[in-house]
Design an enzyme around this catalytic site. Structure first.
Site, PDB file in Angstrom:
ATOM      1  N   CYS A   1     -11.787  -0.994   4.863  1.00 19.41           N
ATOM      2  CA  CYS A   1     -10.711  -1.885   4.398  1.00 19.41           C
ATOM      3  C   CYS A   1     -10.502  -3.088   5.297  1.00 19.41           C
ATOM      4  O   CYS A   1      -9.751  -3.987   4.950  1.00 19.41           O
ATOM      5  CB  CYS A   1      -9.404  -1.103   4.294  1.00 19.41           C
TER       6      CYS A   1
ATOM      7  N   ASP B   1      -8.927  -3.106   8.097  1.00 16.61           N
ATOM      8  CA  ASP B   1      -7.748  -2.963   8.944  1.00 16.61           C
ATOM      9  C   ASP B   1      -8.159  -2.551  10.360  1.00 16.61           C
ATOM     10  O   ASP B   1      -9.279  -2.094  10.578  1.00 16.61           O
ATOM     11  CB  ASP B   1      -6.791  -1.910   8.359  1.00 16.61           C
TER      12      ASP B   1
ATOM     13  N   CYS C   1      -2.320  -0.241   7.049  1.00 14.61           N
ATOM     14  CA  CYS C   1      -1.391   0.193   6.007  1.00 14.61           C
ATOM     15  C   CYS C   1      -0.439   1.281   6.534  1.00 14.61           C
ATOM     16  O   CYS C   1      -0.526   1.701   7.686  1.00 14.61           O
ATOM     17  CB  CYS C   1      -2.212   0.765   4.861  1.00 14.61           C
TER      18      CYS C   1
ATOM     19  N   CYS D   1      -8.081   5.920   6.589  1.00 17.89           N
ATOM     20  CA  CYS D   1      -7.021   5.422   7.472  1.00 17.89           C
ATOM     21  C   CYS D   1      -6.835   6.365   8.654  1.00 17.89           C
ATOM     22  O   CYS D   1      -6.627   5.915   9.787  1.00 17.89           O
ATOM     23  CB  CYS D   1      -5.706   5.278   6.720  1.00 17.89           C
TER      24      CYS D   1
END
Ligand code: FES
Length: 211
Positions: free
Chosen positions: A36, A38, A63, A107
């Protein structure tokens, strides 16, 4: 619409523990997620006698799941020895949060990778690396995958900014395809050195920019 997150995830997201940076950290890492884009940064203070994590903080540029897993891994790792902390898995982190939606697995992987990279950074800085594999172009390229190209928020390798890598006699030489006066040249230079210099057999990192 039902919430995709457990109460625990929401609690850690709203009140994350151990957020921030440690200015005089003994080790740190910045990891980016290929899934992603991130990022998460992890900072450690380690007791050099018992190799125990005395303090740990994180910064998340991701996130809600990333913030919540950053929070939970710092809680899980605090007070543990480096060896114990290395064994913390993304599955454990996600379970400690009461589960994450499958689409959010990466994540928690990112947060755990951040913790492991910070531990590795400590070991490299303190001559504790057990497996002394000689540095190769491939190893350097792998590390450069952890350096972000801030222009697009993806890593240097994927954005094809690394034009050349050479490893010889303890010196790693790189050519980065950006003008030396580019606004991000300095920060990329610094990030590259931070990732490559700790390698046990590297004495010098030479970064050249094109033009
Ligand atoms: Fe990127 Fe969660 S979506 S870390």
């Amino acid at each position: 619409m039902p919430m995709p997150y457990s109460e625990l995830v929401m609690e850690h997201f709203r009140h994350p523990r151990n957020v921030g940076r440690i200015e005089d950290a003994d080790a740190k890492s910045i990891e980016g997620s290929p899934a992603c884009g991130d990022m998460v940064a992890v900072y450690l203070k380690v007791d050099p006698e018992g190799l125990r994590i005395n303090d740990i903080k994180f910064e998340s540029y991701g996130c809600a799941s990333n913030i919540a897993t950053g929070s939970i891994i710092t809680e899980l790792a605090k007070g543990k020895t480096l060896e114990e902390a290395k064994a913390i898995s993304w599955k454990q982190a996600s379970e400690a949060l009461g589960g994450l939606p499958p689409i959010k697995t990466h994540c928690s992987v990112l947060a755990v990778d951040g913790l492991r990279a910070a531990i590795q950074n400590y070991e490299e800085r303190h001559g504790l690396v057990k497996e002394r594999v000689p540095t190769t172009v491939d190893i350097v390229r792998k590390r450069l995958k952890r350096v972000m190209n801030p222009v697009v928020g993806l890593d240097l390798v994927r954005t094809k900014l690394v034009r050349d890598i050479e490893v010889a006699d303890g010196t790693v030489s790189l050519v980065i395809d950006l003008p030396a006066d580019h606004q991000f040249a300095n920060s990329i230079h610094e990030d590259v050195r931070e990732k490559i210099e700790p390698l046990w057999d590297v004495d010098k990192v030479v970064v050249e920019f094109t033009e």
